[in-house]
Write an enzyme that holds these catalytic residues in place. Sequence first.
Site: not given
Ligand code: GLN
Length: 549
Positions: A141, A148, A150, A382, A508, A510
């Site tokens: 992609e 553009d 760039e 996080c 994370h 997600e």
């Molecule tokens: N700011 C926090 C850290 O650096 C959490 C980072 C985040 O939520 N991705 O640990």
Amino acid sequence: MAKYIFVTGGVTSSLGKGIIAASLAKLLQARGFTVTIQKFDPYINVDPGTLNPYEHGECYVTEDGAETDLDLGHYERFLSIHTTQANNVTTGRIYQTVINKERAGDFLGKTVQVVPHITDEIKRRMQLLGKEGKYDIVITEIGGTVGDIESLPFIEAVRQLQWELPDEDVAVVHLTLIPYLRAAKELKTKPTQHSVKMLSETGVHPDVIVCRTEEPLNNDIKRKIALFCNVKQDAVIEAMDASTIYEVPLLMLREKLDLICMKKLNITEFKEPELDKWKAYLDKLKYPKSKVTVGLIGKYIELQDAYKSILESFIHAGAMNEVKVQVVNVHSEFITKENVAEKLEGLDGLLVAPGFGHRGIEGKIIAVQYAREQGLPFFGICLGMQMAVIEFARNILGHPHAHSTEMDANTPDPVINMMEEQKKITMMGGTMRLGSYGCEIKKDTLAHKIYGELHITERHRHRYEFNNAYLEQFESNGMVASGKNNETGLVEIVELPNHPFFIGVQYHPELKSSVEHPAPLFVSFIAAAKKYNETKGQLIASLLKKETV
Ligand code: GLN
């Protein structure tokens, strides 16, 4: 050797090139091919890791710790594959490589130029994954819109590859917009003609034109586009607005996008697409049995793309639980002790989002306290986990000034502290604790129940961590560190066993949720929200009954 499909975009940005590319990849994968997708972005940042979410939406992190464009998230969610650093290349990275080579003397005596040096480096990277021998088809992609300034070197690289590689190894799909003028009651093809003309002027000729449109394209319109854009009429296909992005592969199947591309690539052997799992998921998604409402507490809520992977994970988890997940965005900056009950009224669960910096921090802490005290399902990711730790330290452990050293360097109780190895780092790009790390889970905890195993790996993006000097105090007062990284002792998961569902994770989850493998934490959180909703309903019903008796 792999075959290559390039996806370019014309007329405007935000047409959903990433979704079209991912849908095409899904169809080819369903027909039995090994496919990967990569994105080439024309901006100068070496990666999007240093971009504010307001600028560029979420920064998606891969297993190998690359900070990448959020479209890679779509690729992984659609295909259930892992992408890597090689799947996202920016102009900045290309120039950095070429300039480093120049400094090393690799071009000694030569003038280093956009053509051929920059375009050679683009072509090398475009073929990097294809040359690994793992993939039948590599979809690329090209970010930005044709025309553009760039994106010109990228388009030039596509032109050269179209010329260098055998004809049957390269296909170009161009995505455009066919606007509908309500006053004239007409679909307009002129912007598409212009954008294809612009593409052709750079020497790249599209094989397929995919037209985003609100109204169906009739044969006359298709013929007109085909004639003026110099493609076959059956290579002009419509991409109608869909109710969910997960429907797009099926729309593209109906439009034969995969067949047209395979024909161009001279692929003659393929099977019927296996999409049963996908269709079953889509059915559950489109016909939920009930609804839950969850609050997303963040500070970038004005921009949907800032929390893209979280929102998609809710969709996957909702389908698994056969509920529609309605997400209410709550701006953490405006939550106060006085209005928290009103702001969070009617929610069945609370997710406190990741983030950086001061803004909106106190609101997040107040929201955590509300969820903890009200027995409302809570899920912190996080920074959200770090806020849960701070809230507990302040309100249960009796450390009123407890904080993270990210927000308050002089706090007397730094319950969240900068990781040791981060302290010596001065450069910002790509220097956080990034990518996949292991986590050992404590037996018989909520985390164990959720994952059903004792060893997991998840992706990370942070500089700060739980301060283990306080661990004993937390655990003896009821907050359990139920997941840890064995090598460093870093606390990965905290939970409250005496709460219906209260869990915070330093990583994370997600980023690993896909249609076929929804993230277990999201699935359980939505199940807890569903239960909360049902019991709340029963409670109201029994109260009403009492009143009427
Ligand atoms: N700011 C926090 C850290 O650096 C959490 C980072 C985040 O939520 N991705 O640990």
